[in-house]
Design an enzyme around this catalytic site. Structure first.
Site, PDB file in Angstrom:
ATOM      1  N   SER A   1       0.823  -1.206   0.000  1.00  9.94           N
ATOM      2  CA  SER A   1       0.000   0.000   0.000  1.00  9.94           C
ATOM      3  C   SER A   1       0.861   1.263   0.000  1.00  9.94           C
ATOM      4  O   SER A   1       2.051   1.237   0.302  1.00  9.94           O
ATOM      5  CB  SER A   1      -0.907   0.010   1.224  1.00  9.94           C
ATOM      6  OG  SER A   1      -1.526  -1.242   1.382  1.00  9.94           O
TER       7      SER A   1
HETATM    8  N1  SAH Z   1      -0.646  -5.075   4.096  1.00 16.79           N
HETATM    9  C1  SAH Z   1       0.140  -5.395   2.916  1.00 16.79           C
HETATM   10  C2  SAH Z   1      -0.556  -5.078   1.610  1.00 16.79           C
HETATM   11  C3  SAH Z   1      -1.754  -5.893   1.437  1.00 16.79           C
HETATM   12  S1  SAH Z   1      -2.304  -6.170  -0.220  1.00 16.79           S
HETATM   13  C4  SAH Z   1       1.507  -4.763   2.973  1.00 16.79           C
HETATM   14  O1  SAH Z   1       1.811  -4.060   3.938  1.00 16.79           O
HETATM   15  O2  SAH Z   1       2.305  -5.001   2.054  1.00 16.79           O
HETATM   16  C5  SAH Z   1      -3.668  -7.178   0.214  1.00 16.79           C
HETATM   17  C6  SAH Z   1      -3.301  -8.579   0.596  1.00 16.79           C
HETATM   18  O3  SAH Z   1      -4.500  -9.216   1.031  1.00 16.79           O
HETATM   19  C7  SAH Z   1      -2.766  -9.410  -0.555  1.00 16.79           C
HETATM   20  O4  SAH Z   1      -1.488  -9.877  -0.254  1.00 16.79           O
HETATM   21  C8  SAH Z   1      -3.783 -10.548  -0.677  1.00 16.79           C
HETATM   22  O5  SAH Z   1      -3.188 -11.795  -1.001  1.00 16.79           O
HETATM   23  C9  SAH Z   1      -4.397 -10.578   0.702  1.00 16.79           C
HETATM   24  N2  SAH Z   1      -5.731 -11.186   0.780  1.00 16.79           N
HETATM   25  C10 SAH Z   1      -6.802 -11.021  -0.034  1.00 16.79           C
HETATM   26  N3  SAH Z   1      -7.831 -11.763   0.396  1.00 16.79           N
HETATM   27  C11 SAH Z   1      -7.419 -12.410   1.524  1.00 16.79           C
HETATM   28  C12 SAH Z   1      -8.033 -13.328   2.433  1.00 16.79           C
HETATM   29  N4  SAH Z   1      -9.287 -13.751   2.290  1.00 16.79           N
HETATM   30  N5  SAH Z   1      -7.297 -13.782   3.466  1.00 16.79           N
HETATM   31  C13 SAH Z   1      -6.005 -13.382   3.635  1.00 16.79           C
HETATM   32  N6  SAH Z   1      -5.376 -12.529   2.817  1.00 16.79           N
HETATM   33  C14 SAH Z   1      -6.067 -12.039   1.771  1.00 16.79           C
END
Ligand code: SAH
Length: 215
Positions: free
Chosen positions: A62
Site C-alpha cells: 500500500s
Molecule cells: N498489508 C500489505 C498489503 C496488502 S495487499 C503490505 O503491507 O504489504 C492485500 C493482501 O491481502 C494481498 O497480499 C492478498 O493476497 C491478501 N488477501 C486477499 N484476500 C485475503 C483473504 N481472504 N485472506 C487473507 N489474505 C487475503
C-alpha cells in the site's frame, strides 16, 4: 540524486503533510525501511515515494500515507494483540510490531507469507506470527483481538472478524465493491454494541475467498 537520509526525510515529510501526525506512528514508520519490503521488485528504487507498488502474486504494497493513516486510526497501544488480514509484503505488520505487544498476520498466498517471514526474521521482529490462511475467518485460536486491520477490501466487514474483536477493540477495514472506490471504515466494539465511522475514500485489492493457488 538525493542521499538516502534526504529521501527518508522527504518520506516522513510527505506522511505528515498527508495527515499522519501521531508521533508513535511516525516513529514506527521511520524505523521500518520500506525498501526491505519491495526488494527485488522492478520498483525497488521507488520505495520512499508515496505510492502503492506491485509485489508478488499480483498484489500491492500500500501507499505509505494510507498505511500511516490506517495505523493511526487503529489507535494501537503497547498492550495490544493485533490481527492483520492481508500480510502482502509484511510492511504494515512490521510497523505494527513496533506499536503493539503481539501481531498476527495472515495472507491467502503462501509465497507472500514466506517472503514476509524471512524479512521479519532478518529484522528481528520477534513479536509477529504470520500464517497462510483465509483471513476472512480471522484466527479463532488466537482471538479475541484488541485491534484488527484488514488491508484488502471487503463488501462488508466480515462477521467472523467482528466476532473476534474484544469489547473496547477497534477494527479498520476498507469496505466497498472491489473495483470502485472504497471507504475506510472504523468499527469500535463497545459494551452496547458496534459503532461505525467512515474515515476516507481508499482503494485496495479485494479480499478474496479461499487460499491462493500457490498456498
Ligand atoms: N498489508 C500489505 C498489503 C496488502 S495487499 C503490505 O503491507 O504489504 C492485500 C493482501 O491481502 C494481498 O497480499 C492478498 O493476497 C491478501 N488477501 C486477499 N484476500 C485475503 C483473504 N481472504 N485472506 C487473507 N489474505 C487475503
Amino acid at each position: 540524486m538525493s542521499s538516502d537520509a534526504e529521501r527518508k526525510m522527504q518520506f516522513l515529510y510527505a506522511l505528515r503533510s498527508k495527515g499522519v501526525t501521531d508521533a508513535r506512528v511516525l516513529t514506527a514508520m521511520e524505523k521500518t525501511d520500506r525498501a526491505e519490503f519491495v526488494q527485488g521488485g522492478v520498483f525497488a528504487d521507488r520505495a520512499y515515494e508515496d505510492m502503492p507498488l506491485p509485489i508478488a502474486c499480483g498484489q500491492t504494497i500500500s501507499q505509505p500515507s494510507v498505511v500511516g493513516l490506517m495505523t493511526q486510526a487503529l489507535e494501537v497501544t503497547p498492550r495490544d494483540k493485533v490481527l492483520e488480514v492481508g500480510t502482502g509484503s509484511g510492511y504494515q505488520a512490521a510497523i505494527l510490531s513496533h506499536l503493539a505487544r503481539r501481531v498476527y498476520t495472515v495472507d491467502r498466498h503462501k509465497r507472500l507469507v514466506q517472503g514476509a517471514r524471512a524479512i521479519f526474521d532478518k529484522l528481528d521482529l520477534t513479536n509477529i506470527t504470520a500464517f497462510t490462511a483465509d483471513g476472512s475467518f480471522g484466527l479463532p485460536d488466537q482471538a479475541p483481538f484488541d485491534r484488527i486491520i484488514v488491508t484488502a477490501a471487503a463488501e462488508d466487514p466480515p462477521g467472523p472478524l467482528l466476532a473476534q474483536l474484544r469489547v473496547g477493540g477497534i477494527m479498520v477495514v476498507p469496505v466497498g465493491q472491489s473495483d470502485a472506490v472504497q471507504s475506510l471504515i472504523r468499527v469500535r466494539r463497545a459494551e452496547d454494541g458496534l459503532h461505525y465511522d467512515e474515515l476516507r475514500p481508499v482503494r485496495f485489492v479485494p479480499l478474496v475467498e479461499g487460499l491462493g493457488r500457490d498456498g
